[in-house]
Write a protein that holds these residues in place. Structure first.
Motif, mmCIF file in Angstrom:
data_model
loop_
_atom_site.group_PDB
_atom_site.id
_atom_site.type_symbol
_atom_site.label_atom_id
_atom_site.label_comp_id
_atom_site.label_asym_id
_atom_site.label_seq_id
_atom_site.Cartn_x
_atom_site.Cartn_y
_atom_site.Cartn_z
ATOM 1 N N LEU A 183 -52.848 2.936 19.530
ATOM 2 C CA LEU A 183 -54.182 2.480 19.939
ATOM 3 C C LEU A 183 -54.759 3.535 20.862
ATOM 4 C CD1 LEU A 183 -55.287 -1.065 21.011
ATOM 5 C CD2 LEU A 183 -55.744 0.859 22.544
ATOM 6 N N SER A 184 -55.986 3.981 20.569
ATOM 7 C CA SER A 184 -56.637 5.007 21.390
ATOM 8 C C SER A 184 -57.769 4.403 22.210
ATOM 9 C CB SER A 184 -57.186 6.125 20.501
ATOM 10 O OG SER A 184 -58.147 5.617 19.598
ATOM 11 N N GLU A 185 -57.915 4.897 23.427
ATOM 12 C CA GLU A 185 -59.035 4.529 24.305
ATOM 13 C C GLU A 185 -59.855 5.799 24.519
ATOM 14 O OE1 GLU A 185 -59.637 1.519 25.273
ATOM 15 O OE2 GLU A 185 -57.789 0.393 25.613
ATOM 16 N N GLU A 186 -61.049 5.848 23.912
ATOM 17 C CA GLU A 186 -61.873 7.063 23.971
ATOM 18 C C GLU A 186 -62.852 6.989 25.146
ATOM 19 O OE1 GLU A 186 -63.093 6.833 19.899
ATOM 20 O OE2 GLU A 186 -64.848 5.634 20.397
ATOM 21 N N GLY A 187 -62.315 7.166 26.361
ATOM 22 C CA GLY A 187 -63.156 7.113 27.545
ATOM 23 C C GLY A 187 -63.495 5.686 27.935
ATOM 24 N N HIS A 188 -64.359 5.549 28.948
ATOM 25 C CA HIS A 188 -64.704 4.235 29.512
ATOM 26 C C HIS A 188 -66.173 3.895 29.243
ATOM 27 C CE1 HIS A 188 -60.886 4.612 31.526
ATOM 28 N NE2 HIS A 188 -61.042 3.459 32.137
ATOM 29 N N HIS A 189 -66.404 2.796 28.510
ATOM 30 C CA HIS A 189 -67.782 2.361 28.292
ATOM 31 C C HIS A 189 -68.379 1.730 29.548
ATOM 32 C CE1 HIS A 189 -65.155 -1.006 26.931
ATOM 33 N NE2 HIS A 189 -66.025 -1.752 27.583
ATOM 34 N N SER A 190 -67.562 1.542 30.591
ATOM 35 C CA SER A 190 -68.063 1.068 31.879
ATOM 36 C C SER A 190 -68.558 2.220 32.743
ATOM 37 C CB SER A 190 -66.959 0.296 32.615
ATOM 38 O OG SER A 190 -65.765 1.066 32.684
ATOM 39 N N ASN A 191 -68.422 3.450 32.246
ATOM 40 C CA ASN A 191 -68.948 4.630 32.922
ATOM 41 C C ASN A 191 -70.347 4.906 32.371
ATOM 42 O OD1 ASN A 191 -69.450 7.723 32.779
ATOM 43 N ND2 ASN A 191 -67.896 7.524 34.369
ATOM 44 N N PRO A 192 -71.402 4.892 33.204
ATOM 45 C CA PRO A 192 -72.768 5.011 32.675
ATOM 46 C C PRO A 192 -72.999 6.266 31.842
ATOM 47 C CG PRO A 192 -72.818 4.306 34.969
ATOM 48 C CD PRO A 192 -71.388 4.659 34.669
ATOM 49 N N ALA A 193 -72.547 7.425 32.326
ATOM 50 C CA ALA A 193 -72.786 8.666 31.578
ATOM 51 C C ALA A 193 -72.072 8.642 30.235
ATOM 52 C CB ALA A 193 -72.330 9.863 32.411
ATOM 53 N N GLN A 194 -70.833 8.128 30.211
ATOM 54 C CA GLN A 194 -70.088 8.063 28.956
ATOM 55 C C GLN A 194 -70.724 7.072 27.993
ATOM 56 O OE1 GLN A 194 -67.419 10.011 28.016
ATOM 57 N NE2 GLN A 194 -67.764 9.072 26.025
ATOM 58 N N ASN A 195 -71.176 5.939 28.507
ATOM 59 C CA ASN A 195 -71.802 4.931 27.649
ATOM 60 C C ASN A 195 -73.085 5.463 27.017
ATOM 61 O OD1 ASN A 195 -73.369 1.765 27.789
ATOM 62 N ND2 ASN A 195 -71.527 2.175 26.612
ATOM 63 N N GLN A 196 -73.818 6.298 27.747
ATOM 64 C CA GLN A 196 -75.032 6.888 27.189
ATOM 65 C C GLN A 196 -74.692 7.972 26.161
ATOM 66 O OE1 GLN A 196 -77.918 7.787 30.484
ATOM 67 N NE2 GLN A 196 -76.672 6.319 31.612
ATOM 68 N N LEU A 197 -73.564 8.657 26.349
ATOM 69 C CA LEU A 197 -73.133 9.653 25.364
ATOM 70 C C LEU A 197 -72.786 9.001 24.026
ATOM 71 C CD1 LEU A 197 -70.795 12.336 27.015
ATOM 72 C CD2 LEU A 197 -72.798 12.747 25.573
ATOM 73 N N VAL A 198 -72.026 7.902 24.078
ATOM 74 C CA VAL A 198 -71.563 7.297 22.825
ATOM 75 C C VAL A 198 -72.683 6.577 22.083
ATOM 76 C CG1 VAL A 198 -69.161 7.099 23.560
ATOM 77 C CG2 VAL A 198 -70.732 5.193 23.975
ATOM 78 N N MET A 199 -73.846 6.421 22.716
ATOM 79 C CA MET A 199 -74.994 5.907 21.975
ATOM 80 C C MET A 199 -75.425 6.892 20.889
ATOM 81 S SD MET A 199 -77.380 4.405 25.042
ATOM 82 C CE MET A 199 -76.822 3.091 26.137
ATOM 83 N N ASN A 200 -75.129 8.171 21.081
ATOM 84 C CA ASN A 200 -75.553 9.212 20.157
ATOM 85 C C ASN A 200 -74.690 9.202 18.901
ATOM 86 O OD1 ASN A 200 -75.059 12.186 19.171
ATOM 87 N ND2 ASN A 200 -77.106 12.148 20.072
ATOM 88 N N GLU A 201 -75.327 9.210 17.740
ATOM 89 C CA GLU A 201 -74.594 9.096 16.480
ATOM 90 C C GLU A 201 -73.717 10.311 16.221
ATOM 91 O OE1 GLU A 201 -73.290 6.854 13.398
ATOM 92 O OE2 GLU A 201 -74.764 6.263 14.938
ATOM 93 N N GLU A 202 -74.216 11.509 16.502
ATOM 94 C CA GLU A 202 -73.428 12.712 16.255
ATOM 95 C C GLU A 202 -72.236 12.803 17.199
ATOM 96 O OE1 GLU A 202 -76.504 12.720 13.895
ATOM 97 O OE2 GLU A 202 -76.959 12.865 16.032
ATOM 98 N N TYR A 203 -72.368 12.280 18.404
ATOM 99 C CA TYR A 203 -71.216 12.267 19.319
ATOM 100 C C TYR A 203 -70.085 11.429 18.725
ATOM 101 C CZ TYR A 203 -68.507 11.894 23.633
ATOM 102 O OH TYR A 203 -67.499 11.954 24.573
ATOM 103 N N LYS A 204 -70.426 10.302 18.134
ATOM 104 C CA LYS A 204 -69.396 9.449 17.522
ATOM 105 C C LYS A 204 -68.745 10.147 16.329
ATOM 106 C CE LYS A 204 -72.225 5.826 17.305
ATOM 107 N NZ LYS A 204 -73.304 5.872 18.302
ATOM 108 N N ARG A 205 -69.521 10.906 15.578
ATOM 109 C CA ARG A 205 -68.922 11.650 14.462
ATOM 110 C C ARG A 205 -67.998 12.756 14.992
ATOM 111 N NH1 ARG A 205 -69.315 11.982 9.062
ATOM 112 N NH2 ARG A 205 -68.983 13.997 8.049
ATOM 113 N N MET A 206 -68.383 13.377 16.088
ATOM 114 C CA MET A 206 -67.514 14.384 16.700
ATOM 115 C C MET A 206 -66.187 13.758 17.123
ATOM 116 S SD MET A 206 -68.176 16.792 20.057
ATOM 117 C CE MET A 206 -67.622 15.503 21.193
ATOM 118 N N LEU A 207 -66.212 12.554 17.687
ATOM 119 C CA LEU A 207 -64.976 11.867 18.061
ATOM 120 C C LEU A 207 -64.114 11.609 16.832
ATOM 121 C CD1 LEU A 207 -66.120 9.207 20.707
ATOM 122 C CD2 LEU A 207 -65.242 11.503 21.093
ATOM 123 N N ALA A 208 -64.742 11.246 15.728
ATOM 124 C CA ALA A 208 -63.989 10.986 14.496
ATOM 125 C C ALA A 208 -63.238 12.236 14.044
ATOM 126 C CB ALA A 208 -64.929 10.500 13.400
#
Length: 407
Positions: free
Chosen positions: A186-211
């Motif tokens: 099980l992977s935890e890709e950063g913290h969605h409770s972190n404002p800057a990180q949560n705003q990053l993962v809103m971006n579609e290309e960022y999620k593809r980069m994680l994939a």
């Protein structure tokens, strides 16, 4: 309201198929369902990890010879229990089970990666083994790609401090590790409770980069050479405020990308046009070459850099832009027209941005004339100590820039 049309141009190439995964299949489990585990800015863990999982499925199916890629849910409307997830994977006899999550913390500044593999209560990996080895590879790639700190790779019994449940059940602690018949993690890709990180993962290309980071982990585990990466990514910041810039245009060769704006994305999560920013950009499919990277944004001086694309990993290139707007005085103490200000008190001047302290200080003129001393705080706040001010006398303080315009 001005409407900005956002168009993202990504290079399209015909990718050589990666071979070596034939006979292997993968079960992808995007954790949670619907809008569970809401991030601090209103974007949920469940929505984030689903998109990462779907991108990972697409990459594997279109770029490799893998047999089958299963996924536990395909949209934000499905509600899937832990039993349904693991039972599905066991029923199809998947070769591997990977559960994608992001973490949460009561501290909004925390932002770390974490990998958890199935562990027995005697400390050994849960058979069939493999999760520990995969996690040791995945944690490094995930951490390097996200460019954040890490908690590391842990056996889940150890991570949860040998809980009573782990002791009683024999382990593993996590349901998806304990109830799957194949290696898992099980992977935890950063913290969605972190404002800057949560705003990053809103971006579609960022999620593809994680994939891609997960994809490369699977290749490394199977000792398959990673194909040429051809990716460049980064964030655009205001050099003075250090805030990400919305609506910045990045041109790499013939391709263009515009960072997220309120109109293109953030209006879904906030009614405040200035609250959310990530300044993120990403290109894939670039050639093994050097590119001129040109960045521009309204109200900023443009930036041009020559970048060579790495052949083994993402080429990261962050850019700091300088505002082209002239600075202004945003506050003074005393305020203009104050007739009751004590003559022996310091005068405070606050600018809209950090200043060239030497030139500003030398450009200050008191009328009537008086000499003065002073010092700066953070290059943006100036305190003046006049040698002598006459009581019941009006003074005018003028500050000229290099062109003799008054601030």
């Amino acid at each position: 309201m001005k409407v900005l049309l956002i168009i993202t141009f990504l290079s399209v190439i015909i990718r050589a198929q990666v071979t070596g995964l034939e006979g292997w299949d993968l079960f992808i489990d995007p954790g949670h369902s619907q809008d569970e585990n809401m991030g601090i800015n209103g974007y949920s863990e469940a929505r984030e990890v689903l998109k990462v999982g779907l991108h990972l499925k697409d990459i594997l199916e279109n770029q490799t010879d893998i047999d089958t890629v299963y996924i536990s849910r395909t949209n934000d409307n499905q509600s899937v229990s832990l039993y349904q997830r693991t039972n599905y994977a066991n029923t199809v006899s998947a070769s591997w089970y990977h559960s994608i999550h992001s973490d949460a913390s009561s501290n909004p500044n925390t932002n770390k990666t974490l990998l958890l593999w199935g562990q027995l209560n005697n400390g050994n990996p849960d058979p069939p083994v493999g999760g520990e080895d995969m996690s040791s590879l995945m944690i490094d790639l995930l951490t390097d790609g996200m460019r954040i700190e890490t908690t590391g790779s842990w056996g889940d019994c150890s991570f949860y401090t040998w809980s009573d449940y782990c002791q009683e059940s024999g382990g593993p602690y996590l349901y998806v590790n304990r109830n799957t018949n194949m290696p898992s993690e099980l992977s935890e890709e950063g913290h969605h409770s972190n404002p800057a990180q949560n705003q990053l993962v809103m971006n579609e290309e960022y999620k593809r980069m994680l994939a891609y980071l997960f994809f490369w982990s699977f290749l490394e585990y199977h000792e398959i050479e990673r194909p040429f990466v051809g990716q460049i990514a980064g964030q655009i910041f205001d050099v003075e405020s250090e805030h990400p810039i919305n609506g910045a245009m990045i041109q790499v060769g013939e391709y263009q990308y515009v960072t997220d704006t309120y109109e293109s994305l953030f209006h879904e999560f906030s009614s405040d046009e200035n609250e959310l920013k990530n300044g993120f950009y990403w290109f894939e499919g670039l050639a093994d070459s050097s590119y001129g990277v040109i960045v521009s944004a309204p109200g900023y001086y443009s930036d041009t850099t020559q970048i060579s694309i790495l052949d083994t990993f993402i080429t990261f290139h962050d850019i700091n832009l300088l505002s082209s707007e002239p600075p202004i005085v945003v506050e003074t103490i005393p305020v203009e027209g104050d007739t009751l200000f004590p003559a022996d008190n310091p005068i405070e001047i606050y600018f809209s941005r950090p200043m060239d302290t030497t030139s500003v200080f030398s450009s200050i003129v008191f009328s009537p004339f008086t000499s003065f001393n002073g010092y700066w705080e953070n290059n943006q706040s100036l305190l003046l100590f006049p040698d002598s001010l006459q009581f019941e006398t009006n003074y005018v303080i003028t500050i000229f820039d290099e062109s003799q315009d008054v601030y």
